[in-house]
Write an enzyme that holds these catalytic residues in place. Structure first.
Site, mmCIF file in Angstrom:
data_model
loop_
_atom_site.group_PDB
_atom_site.id
_atom_site.type_symbol
_atom_site.label_atom_id
_atom_site.label_comp_id
_atom_site.label_asym_id
_atom_site.label_seq_id
_atom_site.Cartn_x
_atom_site.Cartn_y
_atom_site.Cartn_z
ATOM 1 C CE LYS A 1 -4.519 0.346 2.009
ATOM 2 N NZ LYS A 1 -5.757 0.027 2.855
ATOM 3 C CD GLU B 1 -19.406 -3.897 7.440
ATOM 4 O OE1 GLU B 1 -19.388 -4.754 6.530
ATOM 5 O OE2 GLU B 1 -18.597 -2.741 7.223
ATOM 6 N NE ARG C 1 -22.628 -5.367 2.093
ATOM 7 C CZ ARG C 1 -21.535 -5.580 1.708
ATOM 8 N NH1 ARG C 1 -20.194 -5.872 2.494
ATOM 9 N NH2 ARG C 1 -20.862 -5.111 0.126
#
Ligand SMILES: Cc1ncc(C[n+]2csc(CCOP(=O)(O)OP(=O)(O)O)c2C)c(N)n1
Length: 631
Positions: free
Chosen positions: A282, A368, A396
């Site tokens: 990243k 979630e 979700r």
């Protein structure tokens, strides 16, 4: 940037020689760093997949081949290389290009995204459609290791594996979600990469199988393949994927563009479900982003030379900070309280809690639904879980909220950050539906604080309440000076607060709309319209005593909420009054029933009339209408 400026489409890219691709990668990085320094955005994730984006476009034929990125926050290089280089400086701006994926923006954005975990399922849908229609093209899902903590990714893989459909999953493994990735899958991927022996062994076994084929023919090859499979499984990194029915390739250095191209070309030529495990870093190529990957996942405009934010934080703390420090302070008084996040410790402000109470803090990954049911299990055993989840991501987990918490009347506290208009993140991240979806849940207490102190007060109320409880606050600064948490009392359950008296109209405001409503009343007073203002901090249950007194005094109640107008607080109030007080007119102000586009949050509030001036305008028009009717 001679190479990049010449690329209007993937055809232009394909005309480059392979040895020119590293130069192109550098130009793409420079452009990303320069543009995002003005607009802000998800620079870290996008820098990590520059080579992967180039290689995918070089080896596949987008948009004929369908490349489906998960989340889409890492697709900035993809945008630059698929005809959006010139408009890239409008990233995340009003009327500009999206910070995520949008089908209406480009034929190369195969599937709209913003939430994690959808790519595998969407790609399988596309591969299935291709087969139903008798078409010939490739379908590739590009999924981060963070998104492999989403249950949905496995539902898709389970369905795709053993299906024999021609589908490729690319796992973009950078070891990070927004924060360092969590959980068993992440550890497994780490082990794979850490052990070079496994790769060497795999290569050798493969070599032996091929050699045996040449010497002994088919039967022995079958046997050797079985041996290959079982030995591979003993040592193999890709065991999980292979058990799920995917042929595993990797791990591959995601910054070695030649190797990426070779591998993708090889894998493209095959059929059936296959996975390519690509290792990336990243923030690659930008020192600040490499050294603090969490901060540089996504951020506001910065100085590319110093890495410092262009706009220094000033003024009152954000709601996120108030919540983070408040919940940490309250934990001292409530040893039974724990905090749960779904991969968002920094975004939800709960990182401070984690530091102080690591054993009472649970980052469950981008999961979630699991977070909520996990909270239900904890609550069933007497623990008091606080689930800190953005309004948009809690969507979700709606069934989990109903089935695993509310139906069982479990005391789980939902703290929904980024509730309301979210600004530049745009369509997919709007926190506009939680009032509507939470009001519909039986037994759920639904609240919204007007300021930071009231948020703490409501958390106290929640901790004393026996049943599911939610509260919401926006992506913004929290108004009011914060008192020490120990001095803030619980808000009496189910009560409203009358902030102003007036004889013409009552404004019933929720959460962020309380102060604008009070200011609107000042503006209206100057025009001779006298308004009462009520802070409806409990949206459900309502303050029935105060409501009864209001309906005795006013013919018009104006509700104001920062959420969709469909089935929101206004609708709930109107429904409550329609039989008992049909003479009272409820006028609901909120966000209209449409997909809301990206723009600065202040502009969005202004566009939808959710400012003092906007509210005052609507009430003036209403008064005018009423007086015409009365004539
Ligand atoms: C359902 C859902 N929950 C939370 C998020 C917030 N979020 C955006 S990106 C991200 C991390 C994704 O990690 P990964 O898939 O590995 O991609 P990377 O950023 O590392 O490239 C998270 C948690 C989201 N987009 N969707």
């Amino acid at each position: 940037m001679p190479l990049l400026t010449g690329i209007q489409s993937p055809e232009d890219l394909k005309r480059l020689r392979r040895d020119q691709l590293p130069e192109l990668a550098q130009e793409v990085r420079d452009r990303l760093i320069e543009c995002c320094s003005i607009t802000g955005g998800h620079i870290g994730a996008s820098l990590g997949v520059v080579e992967l984006s180039i290689a995918l476009l070089y080896e596949f034929d987008s948009p004929g081949d369908k490349i489906v990125w998960d989340v889409g926050h890492q697709a900035y290089a993809w945008k630059l290389l698929t005809g959006r280089n010139e408009v890239f400086p409008t990233l995340r701006q009003r009327d500009g290009i999206s910070g995520f994926l949008k089908r209406s923006e480009s034929p190369h954005d195969q599937f709209g995204a913003g939430h994690a975990g959808t790519a595998m399922s969407a790609a399988l849908g596309m591969a299935t459609a291709r087969d139903l229609k008798g078409e010939q093209h490739k379908v590739v899902a590009v999924v981060g290791d963070g998104a492999l903590t989403c249950g949905l990714s496995y539902e898709g893989m389970n369905n795709a594996g053993h299906s024999e459909r021609d589908i490729i999953l690319i796992v973009n493994d950078n070891g990070m979600s927004i924060s360092p990735n969590v959980g068993a899958i992440s550890k497994m991927l780490g082990r794979i990469v850490a052990d070079p022996r496994t790769n060497k062994l795999r290569e050798r076994i493969k070599g032996v199988t091929i050699a045996l084929g040449g010497v002994f023919g088919e039967g022995v090859v079958e046997f050797a393949k079985n041996v290959e499979e079982s030995v591979k499984n003993l040592f193999s990194p890709g065991m999980l994927f292979e058990e799920l029915g995917f042929r595993y390739f990797g791990p591959i250095d995601g910054h070695d563009i030649q190797k990426l191209c070779d591998t993708l070309r090889f894998v493209r030529g095959m059929e059936g479900p296959r996975v390519v495990h690509v290792m990336t870093q990243k923030g690659k190529g930008f020192s600040f982003a490499e050294s603090n990957q969490e901060k540089w996942h996504g951020l506001a405009a910065y100085d590319p030379v110093t890495g410092e934010a262009r706009k220094k934080a000033s003024g009152p703390p954000t709601w996120t900070q108030v919540f983070g420090s408040g919940v940490t302070a309250l934990a001292g008084e409530h040893p039974e309280m724990v905090v749960i996040t779904a991969a968002m410790p920094s975004g939800t402000g709960t990182g401070v809690f984690e530091q102080k109470y690591p054993e009472r803090f649970f980052d469950v990954g981008i999961a979630e639904g699991h977070a909520v049911t996990f909270a239900g299990g904890l609550a069933a055993q007497g623990i008091r879980p606080v689930c800190a989840i953005y309004s948009t991501f809690l969507q979700r987990a709606y069934d989990n909220v109903i089935h695993d918490v509310a139906v069982q009347h479990l005391p789980v506290i939902f703290c929904m950050d980024r509730a309301g208009l979210v600004g530049e993140d745009g369509q997919t991240h709007m926190g506009l539906y939680d009032i509507a979806y939470m009001l519909a849940v039986p037994g759920m207490t639904v609240t919204a604080p007007k300021d930071g102190d009231e948020l703490i007060g409501l958390l106290r109320t929640a901790l004393a309440h026996d049943g599911p409880f939610c509260t919401r606050y926006p992506r913004d600064k929290a108004p009011a000076e914060l008192r020490p948490v120990s001095e803030i009392e619980a808000v009496p359950y189910g009560t409203w607060e009358q902030l102003r008296r007036g004889k013409d109209v009552a404004i019933l405001a929720a959460g962020t709309m309380v102060f604008p409503a009070a200011e609107a009343a000042d503006l209206l007073a100057a025009d001779g319209i006298d308004c009462a203002v009520i802070n409806c901090r409990f949206l459900k249950p309502m303050d029935t005593a105060m409501l009864e007194s209001l309906v005795q005094q006013y013919r018009i109640l104006v509700t104001v909420e920062e959420g969709t107008i469909v089935n929101g607080f206004g609708a709930y109030l109107a429904e409550t009054l329609q039989t008992t007080h049909p003479e009272v007119r409820v006028v609901a102000l909120g966000v209209p029933d449409r997909v809301i586009e990206q723009a600065p949050r202040a502009e969005q509030l202004d566009t939808y009339g959710l400012t003092a001036a906007g509210i005052a305008r609507r009430i003036t028009a209403l008064q005018h209408e009423e007086s015409l009717e009365a004539r």
